[in-house]
Structure formats: structure tokens, C-alpha cells
Design a protein around this motif. Structure first.
Motif, mmCIF file in Angstrom:
data_model
loop_
_atom_site.group_PDB
_atom_site.id
_atom_site.type_symbol
_atom_site.label_atom_id
_atom_site.label_comp_id
_atom_site.label_asym_id
_atom_site.label_seq_id
_atom_site.Cartn_x
_atom_site.Cartn_y
_atom_site.Cartn_z
ATOM 1 N N VAL A 246 -14.182 2.002 -5.899
ATOM 2 C CA VAL A 246 -13.677 1.470 -4.667
ATOM 3 C C VAL A 246 -12.605 0.539 -4.828
ATOM 4 O O VAL A 246 -11.721 0.380 -4.032
ATOM 5 N N GLU A 247 -12.749 -0.267 -6.101
ATOM 6 C CA GLU A 247 -11.931 -1.334 -6.370
ATOM 7 C C GLU A 247 -10.501 -0.893 -6.439
ATOM 8 O O GLU A 247 -9.869 -1.903 -5.584
ATOM 9 N N PRO A 248 -10.155 0.062 -7.112
ATOM 10 C CA PRO A 248 -8.605 0.270 -6.778
ATOM 11 C C PRO A 248 -7.976 0.350 -5.351
ATOM 12 O O PRO A 248 -6.926 -0.098 -5.026
ATOM 13 N N PHE A 249 -8.862 0.834 -4.434
ATOM 14 C CA PHE A 249 -8.286 0.816 -2.988
ATOM 15 C C PHE A 249 -8.200 -0.399 -2.687
ATOM 16 O O PHE A 249 -7.393 -0.574 -1.507
ATOM 17 N N TYR A 250 -9.001 -1.674 -2.673
ATOM 18 C CA TYR A 250 -8.809 -2.886 -2.240
ATOM 19 C C TYR A 250 -7.408 -3.338 -3.021
ATOM 20 O O TYR A 250 -6.673 -4.133 -2.045
ATOM 21 N N TYR A 251 -6.945 -3.116 -3.877
ATOM 22 C CA TYR A 251 -5.598 -3.593 -4.452
ATOM 23 C C TYR A 251 -4.505 -2.996 -3.706
ATOM 24 O O TYR A 251 -3.391 -3.513 -3.196
ATOM 25 N N LEU A 252 -4.883 -1.520 -3.328
ATOM 26 C CA LEU A 252 -3.807 -0.760 -2.605
ATOM 27 C C LEU A 252 -3.797 -1.088 -1.055
ATOM 28 O O LEU A 252 -2.598 -0.805 -0.522
ATOM 29 N N ALA A 253 -4.944 -1.639 -0.660
ATOM 30 C CA ALA A 253 -5.084 -1.679 0.846
ATOM 31 C C ALA A 253 -3.985 -2.685 1.438
ATOM 32 O O ALA A 253 -3.311 -2.071 2.616
ATOM 33 N N GLY B 145 1.656 1.358 6.520
ATOM 34 C CA GLY B 145 1.397 2.068 7.767
ATOM 35 C C GLY B 145 1.868 1.411 8.958
ATOM 36 O O GLY B 145 2.197 2.092 9.890
ATOM 37 N N ALA B 146 1.753 0.181 9.077
ATOM 38 C CA ALA B 146 2.061 -0.597 10.348
ATOM 39 C C ALA B 146 3.718 -0.473 10.424
ATOM 40 O O ALA B 146 4.179 -0.376 11.634
ATOM 41 N N VAL B 147 4.500 -0.431 9.391
ATOM 42 C CA VAL B 147 5.870 -0.209 9.584
ATOM 43 C C VAL B 147 6.457 0.856 9.945
ATOM 44 O O VAL B 147 7.271 1.325 10.670
ATOM 45 N N MET B 148 5.744 2.243 9.450
ATOM 46 C CA MET B 148 6.116 3.418 9.788
ATOM 47 C C MET B 148 5.282 3.877 11.203
ATOM 48 O O MET B 148 6.193 4.653 11.640
ATOM 49 N N MET B 149 4.148 3.777 11.288
ATOM 50 C CA MET B 149 3.401 4.158 12.397
ATOM 51 C C MET B 149 3.459 3.765 13.765
ATOM 52 O O MET B 149 3.353 4.175 14.718
ATOM 53 N N MET B 150 3.633 2.290 13.773
ATOM 54 C CA MET B 150 3.664 1.514 14.816
ATOM 55 C C MET B 150 4.939 1.894 15.768
ATOM 56 O O MET B 150 4.903 2.291 16.846
ATOM 57 N N PRO B 151 6.041 2.141 14.896
ATOM 58 C CA PRO B 151 7.342 2.403 15.947
ATOM 59 C C PRO B 151 7.197 3.891 16.098
ATOM 60 O O PRO B 151 7.396 4.345 17.269
ATOM 61 N N LEU B 152 6.420 4.572 15.367
ATOM 62 C CA LEU B 152 6.453 6.092 15.797
ATOM 63 C C LEU B 152 5.323 6.212 17.082
ATOM 64 O O LEU B 152 5.864 6.866 17.949
#
Length: 287
Positions: free
Chosen positions: A2-9, A16-23
Motif C-alpha cells: 500500500v505504501e507506494p499509493f501513499y506517495y502517489l496520492a 483529479g481535482a484539476v481535471m474532474m472538478m471543471p468537468l
């Protein structure tokens, strides 16, 4: 695990916020009435905007123009780009200078390109109408961009000039990755240049062709700059495409709700197209 996902989060959340919120916000606008010139008539209207879109004659004209604009632009850009890539994959005198000239249009701002091509089509000071008269295509020099039957070809020619370097660069990179041993073996077996092209070059280029055509098609369908500067969507909506219709609806009529509806319709069309191209690319890679 699970640790790699913490770094990618953090990066995933930011993207996701930059792309999905305007959409999400844009799609929600398509279910609302948002007219700045009519501030008291706002709120959720459900599918009313989509019902209006279905009966909007200008939308269907813009959709037809979008297919015409995109098809001919992508066709000529691809064919000319492939030809230039094949030429640049050979050795000849002055190759570096020629390569720089081929890639030059990609570096020119689109606004400047549009102004230059609008000047070229000017019947008074532009050379193109006079050249067309000289070769017998036109009977007299006149404003081609003002002719509803021919106006679309002006931005298409400008777009071809602007977009050819993209295909030339990407296809040249793909050509240079093909092992030269394959061509040597084909030559020993007596294959003609055409057979080498169809049996070696095209199969190796097919996955790259699929992805570049998909990307460029999406860009062209959303590319309103050239048309907006050269013709403004006219005359009589003959050069109005969906992206210019979205712009004029939002920033001239100030109807952001209906503009969002048109944008969602364009998004759905391009999404279906992209899925089909990705499926074809997957098949080509397997082959």
C-alpha cells in the motif's frame, strides 16, 4: 504493497481535482439555465437544454461542418505528414534546413497563422485568389472566405499547413525505430519499394498512426482559433463548427447553460470516437 499509493496520492488527488472538478461543474451547467443577460431566470431545468439542442438547426449545421472540417483537415495533414516523414527518413543535401522549415509552422502562434492566411485569401492584396485565377480555377479574384460554398476551405488550408509538422515529427520518430535489417532482408528477397512499404513500414506505423490520428482529430474538433479569426463562423454559419458555436453561445450570447450542453454533446461524440480508435489500436498492436 500500500505504501507506494501513499506517495502517489497527492499527485493523483491534485490531477483529479484539476481535471474532474471543471468537468463535473461543466456537465452540471448543462442541466441549468445560466443566462447572464437574464439573471432572474436561473436554476435547474433538467433535460430542457438537451431538448432544445435536438431541435436547434444551427447545432446540426455546426455538427455537419465539424465533421467536414475535421475529416479533410486530418486527411491532408496525415498524408502530407507521412510523405514528409518518409522524405526526412532519407539522406539528402540540405536535410537539416528542410527539416527546420517543415517544423516551422508548428512554432507559429495560431492567431498569427490565422491572420496570415486571411491576408493570403484577401482578393485585393492577397496572392491566392489571383493565383487561382491564373491557373483557371476562378474566373475572377473574389473573397473566397465570403463564399458560403468555399469559405470552409480557407481555414482547412490554414489548418493543414499548421498541423502537418505534428504528423511529420511523430511518424518520423516511428520510422526511425523500425529495424533496418527488415528492409535489408526484404531487398535480398526481391521485394519492391511498394511491397516494403506495405508489408513492413505500414504495419510498424499502424499503432502510431492510430494514436496520432485520434489525438489530432480531438484537437482539430476542438480547434476554434483559425475559424474564429478567419471567418468568425460565417458567412451564414457555413464555417460554424461546434467549438466556435460553444464560444459564441457562451461569450457573445452569455448563455453558459446552453453552451455547456453543446460542449457535453461534443465531448460525448469525441469520447465514442476515441474508444473506437483505442480498440482499433489494440487490435493493430496484437497483429
Amino acid at each position: 504493497m500500500v505504501e507506494p499509493f501513499y506517495y502517489l496520492a497527492p499527485a493523483v488527488i491534485l490531477i483529479g481535482a484539476v481535471m474532474m472538478m471543471p468537468l463535473i461543474i461543466g456537465i452540471s451547467y448543462s442541466f441549468q439555465s445560466i443566462e447572464l443577460l437574464n439573471p432572474f431566470k436561473t436554476g435547474w431545468v433538467g433535460l430542457d437544454n438537451y431538448a432544445d439542442l435536438w431541435t436547434d438547426r444551427k447545432f446540426w449545421i455546426a455538427l455537419e461542418n465539424t465533421f467536414f472540417w475535421t475529416f479533410w483537415s486530418i486527411t491532408f495533414q496525415f498524408l502530407l505528414g507521412l510523405g514528409l516523414a518518409l522524405l526526412l527518413n532519407t539522406q539528402f543535401f540540405g536535410k537539416r534546413l528542410f527539416q527546420a522549415l517543415v517544423f516551422l509552422p508548428w512554432a507559429v502562434p495560431t492567431f498569427l497563422s490565422a491572420l496570415t492566411w486571411a491576408w493570403l485569401f484577401n482578393p485585393v492584396i492577397g496572392p491566392l485568389p489571383h493565383w487561382l485565377v491564373a491557373v483557371g480555377i476562378l474566373s475572377e479574384p473574389y473573397n473566397i472566405l465570403g463564399d458560403p460554398d468555399l469559405a470552409m476551405w480557407g481555414p482547412i488550408m490554414a489548418n493543414i499547413w499548421f498541423g502537418v509538422p505534428f504528423f511529420a515529427i511523430t511518424l518520423l520518430a516511428a520510422l526511425q525505430s523500425i529495424p533496418s535489417e527488415l528492409y535489408e532482408a526484404a531487398e535480398i528477397d526481391g521485394a519492391t519499394p511498394w511491397q516494403s512499404f506495405t508489408k513492413i513500414t505500414l504495419p510498424f506505423l499502424a499503432p502510431m498512426i492510430a494514436i496520432t490520428v485520434m489525438l489530432r482529430t480531438i484537437w482539430i474538433a476542438n480547434f476554434a482559433d483559425l475559424i474564429f479569426v478567419m471567418t468568425g463562423g460565417g458567412p451564414a454559419n457555413s464555417t460554424q463548427i461546434l467549438s466556435t458555436y460553444i464560444f459564441t453561445t457562451a461569450f457573445r450570447k452569455l448563455d453558459f447553460g446552453y453552451a455547456s450542453t453543446i460542449a457535453v454533446a461534443l465531448l460525448a461524440i469525441l469520447l465514442v470516437y476515441a474508444l473506437i480508435l483505442l480498440w482499433l489500436r489494440k487490435k493493430l498492436v496484437r497483429i
